[in-house]
Scaffold this motif. Structure first.
Motif, PDB file in Angstrom:
ATOM      1  N   ARG A  88       0.811  -1.225   0.000  1.00 48.70           N
ATOM      2  CA  ARG A  88       0.000   0.000   0.000  1.00 48.70           C
ATOM      3  C   ARG A  88       0.846   1.278   0.000  1.00 48.70           C
ATOM      4  NH1 ARG A  88      -4.990  -1.540  -0.063  1.00 48.70           N
ATOM      5  NH2 ARG A  88      -5.816   0.531   0.332  1.00 48.70           N
ATOM      6  N   LYS A  93       2.338  -0.115  -8.423  1.00 44.42           N
ATOM      7  CA  LYS A  93       1.908   0.855  -9.435  1.00 44.42           C
ATOM      8  C   LYS A  93       3.120   1.504 -10.092  1.00 44.42           C
ATOM      9  CE  LYS A  93      -0.643   5.125 -10.087  1.00 44.42           C
ATOM     10  NZ  LYS A  93      -1.528   6.124  -9.496  1.00 44.42           N
ATOM     11  N   THR A 122      -7.443  -5.312  -8.339  1.00 46.89           N
ATOM     12  CA  THR A 122      -7.744  -3.883  -8.255  1.00 46.89           C
ATOM     13  C   THR A 122      -6.596  -3.060  -8.828  1.00 46.89           C
ATOM     14  OG1 THR A 122      -9.164  -4.239  -6.327  1.00 46.89           O
ATOM     15  CG2 THR A 122      -8.319  -2.006  -6.671  1.00 46.89           C
ATOM     16  N   LEU A 123      -5.371  -3.436  -8.504  1.00 49.72           N
ATOM     17  CA  LEU A 123      -4.187  -2.747  -9.039  1.00 49.72           C
ATOM     18  C   LEU A 123      -4.224  -2.722 -10.562  1.00 49.72           C
ATOM     19  CD1 LEU A 123      -1.169  -1.647  -8.808  1.00 49.72           C
ATOM     20  CD2 LEU A 123      -0.535  -4.066  -9.076  1.00 49.72           C
ATOM     21  N   TYR A 124      -4.433  -3.877 -11.174  1.00 48.81           N
ATOM     22  CA  TYR A 124      -4.395  -3.947 -12.629  1.00 48.81           C
ATOM     23  C   TYR A 124      -5.545  -3.167 -13.257  1.00 48.81           C
ATOM     24  CZ  TYR A 124      -0.851  -7.376 -11.593  1.00 48.81           C
ATOM     25  OH  TYR A 124       0.278  -7.990 -11.106  1.00 48.81           O
ATOM     26  N   LEU A 125      -6.740  -3.296 -12.708  1.00 50.26           N
ATOM     27  CA  LEU A 125      -7.880  -2.576 -13.261  1.00 50.26           C
ATOM     28  C   LEU A 125      -7.704  -1.060 -13.135  1.00 50.26           C
ATOM     29  CD1 LEU A 125     -10.753  -4.896 -11.986  1.00 50.26           C
ATOM     30  CD2 LEU A 125      -9.993  -4.610 -14.366  1.00 50.26           C
ATOM     31  N   LYS A 126      -7.187  -0.604 -11.998  1.00 49.17           N
ATOM     32  CA  LYS A 126      -6.968   0.839 -11.802  1.00 49.17           C
ATOM     33  C   LYS A 126      -5.887   1.395 -12.712  1.00 49.17           C
ATOM     34  CE  LYS A 126      -8.480   1.674  -7.077  1.00 49.17           C
ATOM     35  NZ  LYS A 126      -8.046   2.098  -5.733  1.00 49.17           N
ATOM     36  N   ASN A 127      -5.050   0.513 -13.251  1.00 47.58           N
ATOM     37  CA  ASN A 127      -3.954   0.947 -14.107  1.00 47.58           C
ATOM     38  C   ASN A 127      -4.179   0.625 -15.576  1.00 47.58           C
ATOM     39  OD1 ASN A 127      -1.644   2.196 -12.411  1.00 47.58           O
ATOM     40  ND2 ASN A 127      -2.488   0.537 -11.176  1.00 47.58           N
ATOM     41  N   LYS A 148      -3.598  -5.129 -21.295  1.00 49.97           N
ATOM     42  CA  LYS A 148      -3.628  -3.699 -21.583  1.00 49.97           C
ATOM     43  C   LYS A 148      -3.119  -3.537 -23.002  1.00 49.97           C
ATOM     44  CE  LYS A 148      -2.344   0.727 -19.591  1.00 49.97           C
ATOM     45  NZ  LYS A 148      -1.676   1.379 -18.432  1.00 49.97           N
TER      46      LYS A 148
END
Length: 153
Positions: A88, A93, A122-127, A148
């Motif tokens: 965190r 990221k 969540t990390l991958y979707l947010k990026n 991506k």
């Protein structure tokens, strides 16, 4: 600071191996599956994996790493690991951003994680990654695949 891991530096590779074990143990707990290949991999096997690693260093200590393989204009993220004491902090990221900026001609970046690893998903979707599908790799264990796509001018 982010830099490529030199696999000739045995002490650093040991640190990376230990970091990987600590990180994947958390994933194993999240997905309730402890036979993740990276957890079973010996140090000798790890040294021969053939992947290229970038490490994230905080105050001179390895805090996270990403590995990849290139096939033409496609990049596959093989491993994304962050030491649990550094969760965190944006390390994963920053590693994703660094990887993308290092390869501006890449058209597609793929990655997978345990279906129940919600922090990684969540990390991958947010990026900017898109969910592609879930695959059952062994009975009862599913991984989620992400991609991506980038248009190159």
């Amino acid at each position: 600071m982010i830099r490529q891991i030199d696999f000739e530096d045995v002490n650093l590779v040991h640190d990376l191996y230990d970091l990987q074990k600590a990180s994947y143990l958390i994933e194993a707990e999240l997905i309730r599956f402890f036979d993740i290949p990276a957890l079973k991999e010996s140090f000798q096997e790890f040294k021969k994996c053939g992947e290229i690693f970038f490490g994230y260093f905080e105050e001179g200590n390895l805090a996270g790493a990403v590995s990849y393989e290139l096939v033409g204009v496609e990049l596959n993220i093989c491993r994304m690991v962050v030491h649990p004491s550094h969760f965190r902090k944006g390390i994963a990221k920053n590693l994703l951003i660094y990887l993308e900026e290092s390869f501006p001609d890449i058209v597609s970046i793929t990655v997978s994680t345990g279906r129940d690893n919600l922090p990684a998903k969540t990390l991958y979707l947010k990026n900017g990654f898109q969910f592609v599908r879930d695959i059952e790799v062994v009975p009862g264990l599913f991984i989620s695949c992400f991609e991506k796509r980038r248009s190159i001018l």
